[in-house]
Design an enzyme around this catalytic site. Structure first.
Site, mmCIF file in Angstrom:
data_model
loop_
_atom_site.group_PDB
_atom_site.id
_atom_site.type_symbol
_atom_site.label_atom_id
_atom_site.label_comp_id
_atom_site.label_asym_id
_atom_site.label_seq_id
_atom_site.Cartn_x
_atom_site.Cartn_y
_atom_site.Cartn_z
ATOM 1 N N ASP A 57 0.222 49.249 -4.270
ATOM 2 C CA ASP A 57 -0.306 50.606 -4.336
ATOM 3 C C ASP A 57 0.558 51.439 -5.275
ATOM 4 O O ASP A 57 1.784 51.441 -5.162
ATOM 5 C CB ASP A 57 -0.299 51.216 -2.921
ATOM 6 C CG ASP A 57 -0.619 52.700 -2.928
ATOM 7 O OD1 ASP A 57 -1.404 53.123 -3.794
ATOM 8 O OD2 ASP A 57 -0.079 53.428 -2.069
ATOM 9 N N ASP A 85 -15.039 38.292 -7.878
ATOM 10 C CA ASP A 85 -15.963 37.806 -6.861
ATOM 11 C C ASP A 85 -17.379 38.187 -7.256
ATOM 12 O O ASP A 85 -17.626 39.342 -7.637
ATOM 13 C CB ASP A 85 -15.638 38.407 -5.492
ATOM 14 C CG ASP A 85 -15.005 37.401 -4.555
ATOM 15 O OD1 ASP A 85 -15.656 36.375 -4.293
ATOM 16 O OD2 ASP A 85 -13.874 37.632 -4.096
ATOM 17 N N ASN A 97 -0.495 54.891 -6.146
ATOM 18 C CA ASN A 97 -0.740 56.330 -6.017
ATOM 19 C C ASN A 97 -0.385 56.890 -4.640
ATOM 20 O O ASN A 97 -0.677 58.047 -4.335
ATOM 21 C CB ASN A 97 -2.188 56.679 -6.371
ATOM 22 C CG ASN A 97 -3.199 56.024 -5.433
ATOM 23 O OD1 ASN A 97 -2.819 55.377 -4.452
ATOM 24 N ND2 ASN A 97 -4.476 56.173 -5.737
ATOM 25 N N HIS A 106 -7.856 34.854 1.683
ATOM 26 C CA HIS A 106 -8.030 36.119 2.397
ATOM 27 C C HIS A 106 -8.748 35.965 3.726
ATOM 28 O O HIS A 106 -8.771 36.904 4.535
ATOM 29 C CB HIS A 106 -8.809 37.096 1.514
ATOM 30 C CG HIS A 106 -10.202 36.638 1.212
ATOM 31 N ND1 HIS A 106 -10.456 35.514 0.446
ATOM 32 C CD2 HIS A 106 -11.412 37.118 1.583
ATOM 33 C CE1 HIS A 106 -11.758 35.339 0.358
ATOM 34 N NE2 HIS A 106 -12.371 36.296 1.038
ATOM 35 N N ASP A 107 -9.349 34.808 3.967
ATOM 36 C CA ASP A 107 -10.092 34.576 5.208
ATOM 37 C C ASP A 107 -9.363 33.634 6.171
ATOM 38 O O ASP A 107 -9.891 33.328 7.239
ATOM 39 C CB ASP A 107 -11.469 33.970 4.895
ATOM 40 C CG ASP A 107 -12.480 35.014 4.482
ATOM 41 O OD1 ASP A 107 -12.325 36.184 4.879
ATOM 42 O OD2 ASP A 107 -13.422 34.674 3.751
ATOM 43 N N ASP A 135 -1.523 56.246 -1.622
ATOM 44 C CA ASP A 135 -2.521 56.415 -0.553
ATOM 45 C C ASP A 135 -2.509 55.265 0.442
ATOM 46 O O ASP A 135 -3.312 55.232 1.374
ATOM 47 C CB ASP A 135 -3.923 56.595 -1.150
ATOM 48 C CG ASP A 135 -4.449 55.350 -1.861
ATOM 49 O OD1 ASP A 135 -3.695 54.356 -1.978
ATOM 50 O OD2 ASP A 135 -5.609 55.376 -2.318
ATOM 51 N N GLU A 139 -17.917 29.154 -3.437
ATOM 52 C CA GLU A 139 -17.693 29.028 -2.000
ATOM 53 C C GLU A 139 -19.005 28.504 -1.437
ATOM 54 O O GLU A 139 -19.978 29.233 -1.332
ATOM 55 C CB GLU A 139 -17.353 30.377 -1.372
ATOM 56 C CG GLU A 139 -17.072 30.245 0.123
ATOM 57 C CD GLU A 139 -17.144 31.572 0.866
ATOM 58 O OE1 GLU A 139 -16.392 31.735 1.843
ATOM 59 O OE2 GLU A 139 -17.966 32.434 0.495
ATOM 60 N N ASP A 176 -19.285 33.970 -4.104
ATOM 61 C CA ASP A 176 -19.178 34.128 -2.658
ATOM 62 C C ASP A 176 -20.449 33.668 -1.959
ATOM 63 O O ASP A 176 -21.564 33.997 -2.391
ATOM 64 C CB ASP A 176 -18.921 35.601 -2.328
ATOM 65 C CG ASP A 176 -18.874 35.857 -0.838
ATOM 66 O OD1 ASP A 176 -17.893 35.440 -0.203
ATOM 67 O OD2 ASP A 176 -19.831 36.462 -0.304
ATOM 68 N N ASP A 233 -4.215 49.026 -5.562
ATOM 69 C CA ASP A 233 -5.147 49.481 -6.588
ATOM 70 C C ASP A 233 -4.998 48.662 -7.867
ATOM 71 O O ASP A 233 -4.118 47.815 -7.991
ATOM 72 C CB ASP A 233 -4.953 50.972 -6.866
ATOM 73 C CG ASP A 233 -3.489 51.369 -7.030
ATOM 74 O OD1 ASP A 233 -2.780 50.672 -7.779
ATOM 75 O OD2 ASP A 233 -3.068 52.362 -6.410
#
Length: 536
Positions: free
Chosen positions: A21, A98, A23, A317-318, A25, A252, A199, A29
């Site tokens: 990140d 993706d 910025n 990520h899964d 928040d 996938e 995906d 990003d």
């Protein structure tokens, strides 16, 4: 478009929300990815795969897209993405995105129009059928649990969704849908994107709604929309576009078995490679089976040896972190796992933090959960279990583990953000971070270099030995011999009984990579997580 020699390549997967990140928040990003391109280049990979950054309500981590042409403001702007593309190419890195075209968000303009009436021009962009609140079109279930149909009382029909109800499936039988999708694919390729990870691509075609599910175990409930006959027509059309741009593609493709994979990935296939989903099957306690992992890997390698190509990975990520699923949490186990898959036949992918040995998160409260799917599972479990039991069960093999922020340093918030991170950071970050944990990173560098420098590893043959050994993986890549003990116990190998190792040529083997350098011997006792890579 850069040259597409995918057999020599190694990819790096970025989950942008948790990468870096800039910025304050608390959400990663595009500028954060740009900032860390030197780090990625230093690792030695050839391309990056970025998880969805399109405009999205984020019901399913960005896999619910409301605008295919816009970058979600959480991550930045289209100009930021163009800068990322340009900078990546300057660093010699390809960029793949993706491609999510099985479904959209229910907030996509197409679906908002589709919902208005049965005769709306966009009605046939999705899969609507007559229904009542009590009587849905069939008994099919979604991947996220519950019915695959959601009833709309305004039009007295229901729409189909293989995933969440906020992710209605597109109707690929409609030529207008395909034209819109193909137009979008070309737009991104014209922009300079080097390819796509496709995906849920094997779900485009569905069985007739009258199909009766024969088994509710394993993949049974999802057979009606996994690699269904007729999908080849859509994939052939997509392939024509990919080929015209020289795009790098990985699918996938759940439901595509190892024996079918060559048809998907050989020279006439639809994509360059596909991810298999089988080796991640875990026991009731969330642990992976080393022998199960080994058997799946060997089968896929053998079935794609004559033709076709593998996409190799340990985590994404899964999936929870491999160091805890297949290893014992130690750096030694992470190293052994790295060697076990990085030298196989295929294109390896490294998931962010894997090169640091990032671990599963020690959840202590349901407040730390972020995935709506996981939160819903947790709340359902509370009917039978205590809060602590429900949390333990729902996080045992959860995707949440892989989504904690990247650990860059021992500074506040692991150097990920100056604000409050969107998800809690693993408390071990003072010890496990990119500045301190260089040992595993350097091993990955060496493994990548071996692929780049040696044709035998990039695209040579593969042959397995000691196939029934419960914890040791042994294979040759032409002149290379790879031996990895993936277990916590010592293991013995007797090569004198293996015909390929009975002649005098084995004395020519010399060590090129090792956890504890020693000469090759016909009788070897391996320490826990020991690895040896020899070359003739």
């Amino acid at each position: 478009m850069m040259e597409n020699d995918f057999r020599k390549m190694v990819g790096y997967q970025i989950y942008p929300k948790s990468f870096k990140d800039t910025n304050g928040d608390g959400i990663g990003d595009l500028q954060g990815i740009i900032e860390k391109l030197p780090y990625i280049q230093q690792l030695g990979v050839d391309f990056i795969w970025i998880n969805p950054i399109y405009k999205s309500p984020q019901v399913d981590g960005g896999y619910d897209i409301s605008d295919y042409y816009a970058i979600d403001e959480r991550f930045g702007s289209l100009e930021d993405f163009k800068t990322l593309l340009h900078k990546s190419h300057e660093y010699g890195l390809k960029v793949i995105m993706d491609l999510v075209v099985n479904h959209t968000s229910d907030q996509h303009p197409w679906f908002l129009e589709s919902k208005k009436s049965k005769d709306n021009p966009y009605r046939d962009f999705y899969l609507w059928e007559d229904a009542t609140a009590q009587q849905l079109p069939n008994e099919w279930r979604s991947f996220f649990g519950g019915s695959a149909w959601t009833y709309d009382k305004e039009t007295e029909q229901a729409y189909f969704h293989a995933f969440a109800k906020e992710q209605p499936d597109l109707n690929w039988k409609n030529p207008k849908v395909r034209q819109e999708i193909y137009k979008m694919v070309r737009w991104w390729l014209e922009l300079g994107v080097d390819g796509f990870r496709l995906d849920a691509i094997s779900h485009l075609q569905k069985m007739p709604w009258s199909y009766k599910i024969k088994s509710w175990r394993g993949d049974g409930p999802w057979v009606p929309f996994m690699n269904v006959s007729g999908i080849e027509d859509y994939m052939t059309e997509l392939k024509a576009i990919f080929d015209s741009y020289g795009a790098l593609t990985v699918g996938e493709a759940s439901g595509v078995r190892s024996m079918q994979a060559p048809d998907w990935t050989d020279e006439k296939g639809y994509v360059n490679m596909i991810f298999e989903l089988e080796h991640n099957v875990r026991k009731a306690n969330g642990r992976g089976s080393i022998y199960g992992y080994k058997k799946v890997i060997m089968r896929w390698q053998n079935d794609l040896l004559a033709r076709g190509w593998n996409a190799l990975y340990l985590e994404n990520h899964d999936q929870p972190r491999s160091i805890d699923v297949f290893g014992n949490g130690s750096l030694a186990s992470a190293k052994a796992l790295a060697v076990s898959y990085m030298l196989l036949r295929g294109t390896p992918f490294i998931y962010q933090g894997q090169e640091l040995g990032m671990r599963n998160f020690p959840f202590t409260s349901s407040d730390q959960l972020r995935s709506e799917e996981v939160i819903a599972q947790y709340e359902n479990l509370l009917t039978d279990l205590s809060a602590q039991e429900a949390l333990q069960k729902v996080t045992q093999d959860s995707r949440e583990h892989a989504r904690t922020p990247m650990q860059w340093s021992d500074k506040a918030n692991a150097g990920f953000t100056t604000g409050r991170p969107w998800m809690d950071i693993h408390p071990n970050y003072p010890q496990v971070n990119a500045e301190k944990q260089t040992e595993l990173f350097e091993l990955y560098q060496k493994l990548i270099q071996l692929r780049h420098d040696n044709q035998a590893i990039a695209s040579g043959s593969i042959y397995f030995y000691f196939e029934r050994h419960p914890q040791v993986l042994v294979y040759t890549r032409d002149e290379f011999l790879v031996i990895v003990n993936l277990g916590t116990k010592k293991a013995h190998l007797d090569f004198s009984k293996v015909e390929a190792f009975t002649d005098g040529s084995v004395s020519n083997y010399h060590s090129v990579l090792s956890s504890q350098p020693r000469p090759f011997e016909r009788s070897m006792s391996l320490a826990p997580f020991e690895y040896q890579v020899y070359k003739k």
